[in-house]
Design a protein around this motif. Sequence first.
Motif, PDB file in Angstrom:
ATOM      1  N   ALA A  42       0.847  -1.191   0.000  1.00  0.00           N
ATOM      2  CA  ALA A  42       0.000   0.000   0.000  1.00  0.00           C
ATOM      3  C   ALA A  42       0.881   1.239   0.000  1.00  0.00           C
ATOM      4  O   ALA A  42       2.011   1.219   0.492  1.00  0.00           O
ATOM      5  CB  ALA A  42      -0.908   0.003   1.228  1.00  0.00           C
ATOM      6  N   LEU A  43       0.339   2.318  -0.562  1.00  0.00           N
ATOM      7  CA  LEU A  43       0.983   3.628  -0.552  1.00  0.00           C
ATOM      8  C   LEU A  43      -0.016   4.641  -0.012  1.00  0.00           C
ATOM      9  O   LEU A  43      -1.217   4.543  -0.308  1.00  0.00           O
ATOM     10  CB  LEU A  43       1.389   4.046  -1.966  1.00  0.00           C
ATOM     11  N   PRO A  44       0.457   5.625   0.752  1.00  0.00           N
ATOM     12  CA  PRO A  44      -0.465   6.657   1.243  1.00  0.00           C
ATOM     13  C   PRO A  44      -0.984   7.495   0.078  1.00  0.00           C
ATOM     14  O   PRO A  44      -0.223   7.876  -0.812  1.00  0.00           O
ATOM     15  CB  PRO A  44       0.382   7.485   2.200  1.00  0.00           C
ATOM     16  N   ALA A  45      -2.268   7.783   0.090  1.00  0.00           N
ATOM     17  CA  ALA A  45      -2.873   8.562  -0.991  1.00  0.00           C
ATOM     18  C   ALA A  45      -2.275   9.964  -1.075  1.00  0.00           C
ATOM     19  O   ALA A  45      -2.235  10.548  -2.156  1.00  0.00           O
ATOM     20  CB  ALA A  45      -4.388   8.652  -0.788  1.00  0.00           C
ATOM     21  N   THR A  46      -1.781  10.477   0.030  1.00  0.00           N
ATOM     22  CA  THR A  46      -1.216  11.831   0.036  1.00  0.00           C
ATOM     23  C   THR A  46       0.027  11.951  -0.834  1.00  0.00           C
ATOM     24  O   THR A  46       0.367  13.038  -1.271  1.00  0.00           O
ATOM     25  CB  THR A  46      -0.878  12.284   1.466  1.00  0.00           C
ATOM     26  N   GLY A  47       0.721  10.853  -1.101  1.00  0.00           N
ATOM     27  CA  GLY A  47       1.922  10.886  -1.926  1.00  0.00           C
ATOM     28  C   GLY A  47       1.681  10.508  -3.375  1.00  0.00           C
ATOM     29  O   GLY A  47       2.597  10.491  -4.184  1.00  0.00           O
ATOM     30  N   ILE A 107       3.939   8.782  -8.207  1.00  0.00           N
ATOM     31  CA  ILE A 107       4.148   9.313  -6.865  1.00  0.00           C
ATOM     32  C   ILE A 107       4.944  10.607  -6.975  1.00  0.00           C
ATOM     33  O   ILE A 107       5.676  10.812  -7.943  1.00  0.00           O
ATOM     34  CB  ILE A 107       4.866   8.295  -5.943  1.00  0.00           C
ATOM     35  N   GLU A 108       4.778  11.470  -5.971  1.00  0.00           N
ATOM     36  CA  GLU A 108       5.480  12.750  -6.022  1.00  0.00           C
ATOM     37  C   GLU A 108       5.891  13.204  -4.631  1.00  0.00           C
ATOM     38  O   GLU A 108       5.287  12.847  -3.630  1.00  0.00           O
ATOM     39  CB  GLU A 108       4.615  13.824  -6.674  1.00  0.00           C
ATOM     40  N   ASP A 109       6.954  14.010  -4.624  1.00  0.00           N
ATOM     41  CA  ASP A 109       7.423  14.678  -3.418  1.00  0.00           C
ATOM     42  C   ASP A 109       8.257  15.873  -3.857  1.00  0.00           C
ATOM     43  O   ASP A 109       9.249  15.699  -4.582  1.00  0.00           O
ATOM     44  CB  ASP A 109       8.264  13.729  -2.548  1.00  0.00           C
ATOM     45  N   GLN A 110       7.858  17.048  -3.449  1.00  0.00           N
ATOM     46  CA  GLN A 110       8.586  18.282  -3.754  1.00  0.00           C
ATOM     47  C   GLN A 110       8.955  18.390  -5.227  1.00  0.00           C
ATOM     48  O   GLN A 110      10.118  18.521  -5.588  1.00  0.00           O
ATOM     49  CB  GLN A 110       9.824  18.401  -2.885  1.00  0.00           C
ATOM     50  N   GLU A 111       7.964  18.304  -6.091  1.00  0.00           N
ATOM     51  CA  GLU A 111       8.107  18.446  -7.540  1.00  0.00           C
ATOM     52  C   GLU A 111       8.888  17.312  -8.207  1.00  0.00           C
ATOM     53  O   GLU A 111       9.171  17.376  -9.391  1.00  0.00           O
ATOM     54  CB  GLU A 111       8.714  19.803  -7.908  1.00  0.00           C
ATOM     55  N   MET A 112       9.271  16.283  -7.474  1.00  0.00           N
ATOM     56  CA  MET A 112       9.897  15.104  -8.055  1.00  0.00           C
ATOM     57  C   MET A 112       8.788  14.073  -8.266  1.00  0.00           C
ATOM     58  O   MET A 112       8.023  13.782  -7.343  1.00  0.00           O
ATOM     59  CB  MET A 112      10.972  14.549  -7.123  1.00  0.00           C
ATOM     60  N   LEU A 165       4.455   1.178   1.980  1.00  0.00           N
ATOM     61  CA  LEU A 165       5.719   1.684   1.463  1.00  0.00           C
ATOM     62  C   LEU A 165       5.862   3.179   1.730  1.00  0.00           C
ATOM     63  O   LEU A 165       4.874   3.907   1.792  1.00  0.00           O
ATOM     64  CB  LEU A 165       5.810   1.413  -0.039  1.00  0.00           C
ATOM     65  N   ASN A 166       7.102   3.617   1.842  1.00  0.00           N
ATOM     66  CA  ASN A 166       7.437   5.023   2.026  1.00  0.00           C
ATOM     67  C   ASN A 166       7.773   5.589   0.651  1.00  0.00           C
ATOM     68  O   ASN A 166       8.846   5.330   0.112  1.00  0.00           O
ATOM     69  CB  ASN A 166       8.623   5.145   2.983  1.00  0.00           C
ATOM     70  N   HIS A 167       6.859   6.358   0.074  1.00  0.00           N
ATOM     71  CA  HIS A 167       7.052   6.862  -1.296  1.00  0.00           C
ATOM     72  C   HIS A 167       8.239   7.810  -1.401  1.00  0.00           C
ATOM     73  O   HIS A 167       8.917   7.846  -2.423  1.00  0.00           O
ATOM     74  CB  HIS A 167       5.772   7.509  -1.821  1.00  0.00           C
ATOM     75  N   VAL A 168       8.532   8.570  -0.358  1.00  0.00           N
ATOM     76  CA  VAL A 168       9.665   9.501  -0.393  1.00  0.00           C
ATOM     77  C   VAL A 168      10.982   8.723  -0.445  1.00  0.00           C
ATOM     78  O   VAL A 168      11.886   9.055  -1.214  1.00  0.00           O
ATOM     79  CB  VAL A 168       9.629  10.469   0.814  1.00  0.00           C
TER      80      VAL A 168
END
Length: 178
Positions: A42-47, A107-112, A165-168
Amino acid sequence: MIGNPEFFTGNERNLAPELQELKTPEGELYLRFYLPSSDEFALPATGIMEVMQQPTERITPIPNSSPLLLGTINLRGQVIWVADLGQFLGDPAVLNTDRAEIPVIAIEDQEMILGLAIERLGEMDWLDAEQLQMPTNVPDRIVPFVKGEWVLKDDSSPTQILRVLNHVAILRSARWAA
């Protein structure tokens, strides 16, 4: 109905029966999915930026890139890499790319942004963050990418472990350069 004085008082008898049964979700929203070996994660929907069924002919292979990367796609004018998440995590089964479409989780984090190709999508679930446990019996190769796990108990089926999972950590991994 709006002219009814009890409409704004929250009197439930004015609601349709299917709406009376709806409950406020508790916890955080997660997307469940499967790798080729049928392992569920699973992945958090926020990511998650987007979930799509990507036609295989739209994934452009890039020569001399990491074997973990399937290629690139154009996502609304932005070119993003698509990676084989199963291979990245060391899944023993091979992703079937010989089909019309491949499920991809962007998936995304800080424009990546990174697209994760998976075997199949599961469902969205509200999971209680307080029930998240430290991972146990996790292979060393995926430890840095597992945030925790839920023990899912259902009277009709055996106990199931759902790893989150930790998407970052996945996005920022040095494995992509290898």
